[in-house]
Enzyme design. Structure first.
Site, PDB file in Angstrom:
ATOM      1  N   GLY A 155       0.836  -1.309  -0.068  1.00 34.18           N
ATOM      2  CA  GLY A 155      -0.021   0.053  -0.067  1.00 34.18           C
ATOM      3  C   GLY A 155       0.939   1.501   0.001  1.00 34.18           C
ATOM      4  NE  ARG A 200       9.660  -5.155   1.046  1.00 34.95           N
ATOM      5  CZ  ARG A 200      10.606  -6.087   1.060  1.00 34.95           C
ATOM      6  NH1 ARG A 200      10.480  -7.135   0.183  1.00 34.95           N
ATOM      7  NH2 ARG A 200      11.748  -5.773   1.435  1.00 34.95           N
ATOM      8  CG  ASP A 201       2.443  -2.116  -2.892  1.00 34.32           C
ATOM      9  OD1 ASP A 201       2.455  -2.566  -4.200  1.00 34.32           O
ATOM     10  OD2 ASP A 201       1.579  -2.296  -2.348  1.00 34.32           O
ATOM     11  CD  GLU A 202       2.708  -2.022  -7.973  1.00 33.74           C
ATOM     12  OE1 GLU A 202       3.695  -2.010  -8.854  1.00 33.74           O
ATOM     13  OE2 GLU A 202       1.727  -2.855  -7.704  1.00 33.74           O
TER      14      GLU A 202
END
Ligand SMILES: *[C@@H]1O[C@H](CO)[C@@H](O)[C@H](O)[C@H]1NC(C)=O
Ligand SMILES: *[C@@H]1O[C@H](CO)[C@@H](O)[C@H](O)[C@H]1NC(C)=O
Ligand SMILES: *[C@@H]1O[C@H](CO)[C@@H](O)[C@H](O)[C@H]1NC(C)=O
Ligand SMILES: *[C@@H]1O[C@H](CO)[C@@H](O)[C@H](O)[C@H]1NC(C)=O
Ligand SMILES: *[C@@H]1O[C@H](CO)[C@@H](O)[C@H](O)[C@H]1NC(C)=O
Length: 440
Positions: free
Chosen positions: A190, A211-213
């Site tokens: 998120g 820790r996402d896109e």
């Protein structure tokens, strides 16, 4: 300049212009935006507990009334509780030299720019930006910046830290350029760095820790060039997630460096319809990611679409050097395509992906093309069940280069994340394309 260097530079220019469908960025320079609308003249003050109303007032009462204006937030610290939605500005700039801290948990976007044309959002000292203190209201607060349906614009030299949700969203619009950005989020889902869809966008020299896109293209999108990206313990870059009515074509990612995190690159969908086509992934370096080159059209985190599958075709991956953490647990290359729409013309050339454990497998399902052991080569494309093969170390593999300043693990999710400075290189051995604003 020697002939080879000349040839290389000519080729470089040709490729850039071929990839983008026209010019990007503001149509007029900052020198023609010299009417200054300073928030300190519109009710703002340095140290303010809510700079939002002064930004809105400077925009409505000054920028919109004087073509060729710059909305100016001088260097200093500000808090913000009232989000701003700056609509319909033409021939203007937003100079954010100050640093703004989130001080409310309302949802939405701290700064939204809508229907702007000929617009430049930047920090002249390359240190302006937003601290979101996301650890205080994870997935229950605002996004930091959203640029909506805007044309002929740029965003550069801005620092974004710990958004409660996504950091930067580029929603539709066209002819935009984003560069020289440092984005630092928490080590959890998120926390997207840059999500972009629309037409004719150039995203370059961006560093994302989260820790996402990292930098991800969503649908619909055409003529997108993403280059010199440093994913520092990030989730990694992707196209997706994709569902019904997907329409993505003419995308190039090149010179992408990924240290740790989830993947070197992923295309993700689950059922759905439409297409992703004419896409190239060139010059990737990845170290210690969980997955490597990952096409997953059965992606379990996505609600299945109505259609039989998004059609992937004419996608090439060239010049990759990287390793995953455990190549038996998670393959360095997997091409899991939709059984209802087998992918084809998926070609890998000089893709040297290996494992830190020195053992690896590759997996393919319903995938046609060339360049990896498990892929099928045929002019008819029928579905087939997953094929798993062990591989040996690719002959072109070398332990991938590192960047000074790589992060060994992500930032804590329960404490404030320190504000970074914007790097001057985002890919091993390559300088940034445009110097930092503060160095000009
Ligand atoms: C954006 O710029 C392009 C080329 O620079 C121009 O043709 C177009 O009219 C501009 N868009 C608007 C809405 O002015
Ligand atoms: C495949 O994509 C490339 C761009 O990546 C394009 O130049 C080429 O024309 C496409 N080939 C076909 C058959 O569409
Ligand atoms: C991919 O490889 C196949 C088989 O070698 C070839 O026919 C096709 O033209 C190639 N496509 C691209 C985009 O390179
Ligand atoms: C794919 O098969 C065709 C013939 O069906 C052959 O000409 C071509 O060389 C093959 N390509 C690869 C990469 O094996
Ligand atoms: C990437 O991680 C390194 C190591 O902590 C850090 O020095 C660098 O600032 C990070 N980049 C950003 C923009 O957070």
């Amino acid at each position: 300049m020697g002939f080879q260097a000349l040839l290389a530079s000519v080729l470089l220019v040709t490729t850039v212009s071929a990839q983008l469908s026209g010019s990007v960025g503001p149509t007029t320079p900052l020198s023609q935006k010299s009417h200054i609308c300073n928030v300190l003249d519109y009710g703002g003050s340095i140290g303010s507990s809510d700079i939002g109303p002064a930004i809105t007032s400077a925009f409505n009462n000054c920028v919109l009334k004087n073509s060729g204006s710059t909305l100016y937030v001088p260097a200093g610290n500000y808090q913000m509780q009232t989000w701003v939605d700056l609509k319909e500005g033409t021939k203007w700039a937003f100079r954010l030299d100050g640093f703004i801290t989130r001080a409310s948990t309302s949802g939405g976007n701290m700064i939204a720019i809508e229907n702007a044309n000929d617009f430049e959002f930047y920090s002249a000292n390359s240190a302006g930006g937003i601290q979101g203190y996301g650890y205080q209201c994870r997935n229950a607060g605002p996004r930091l910046i959203r640029i909506i349906n805007s044309q002929n614009w740029s965003l550069h030299d801005i620092v974004l830290v710990d958004s409660p949700e996504f950091h930067l969203v580029i929603q539709s619009g066209q002819n935009g350029e984003v560069y020289n950005m440092a984005i630092r989020g928490g080590n959890l889902g998120g926390s997207d760095g840059v999500d972009v869809w629309g037409n004719n966008y150039w995203i370059h020299d961006v560093e994302v820790t989260n820790r996402d896109e990292c930098v991800t293209v969503k649908s619909p999108a055409t003529n997108i060039l993403v280059e010199r990206i440093w994913c520092n313990q990030s989730g990694g870059s992707a196209i997706g997630s994709l569902s019904d009515g997907t329409a993505i074509e003419n995308v190039v990612y090149r010179n992408i460096y990924t240290n740790g995190g989830n993947q070197a690159f992923m295309i993700k969908s689950n059922k759905g319809s439409g297409y992703v086509r004419n896409v190239q992934f060139q010059n990737f370096i990845a170290r210690g990611t969980a997955y490597g080159l990952n096409i997953d059209q059965f992606w379990s985190s996505q609600t299945p679409g109505q259609g039989a599958g998004v059609q992937l075709q004419n996608i090439t991956f060239s010049n990759w050097d990287g390793n995953v953490a455990d190549g038996v647990k998670r393959p360095p290359v997997q091409l899991i395509c939709a059984d209802g729409a087998p992918c084809f013309d998926i070609n890998l050339s000089n893709v040297n992906m290996w494992s830190q454990t020195n053992q690896a497998i590759v997996k393919c399902e319903s995938a046609y093309g060339s360049g990896v052991a498990c892929i099928k080569n045929s002019s008819s494309h029928t579905s087939y069940v997953v094929v798993t093969q062990s591989i040996t170390q690719p002959s072109g593999y070398s332990t991938p280069t590192t960047m000074a300043g790589d992060l060994a693990s992500g930032f804590a999710t329960n404490a404030a994340i320190p504000t970074p400075t914007i790097p001057t290189s985002f890919f091993p051995g390559l300088p940034q394309i445009s110097p930092l604003a503060k160095n000009q």
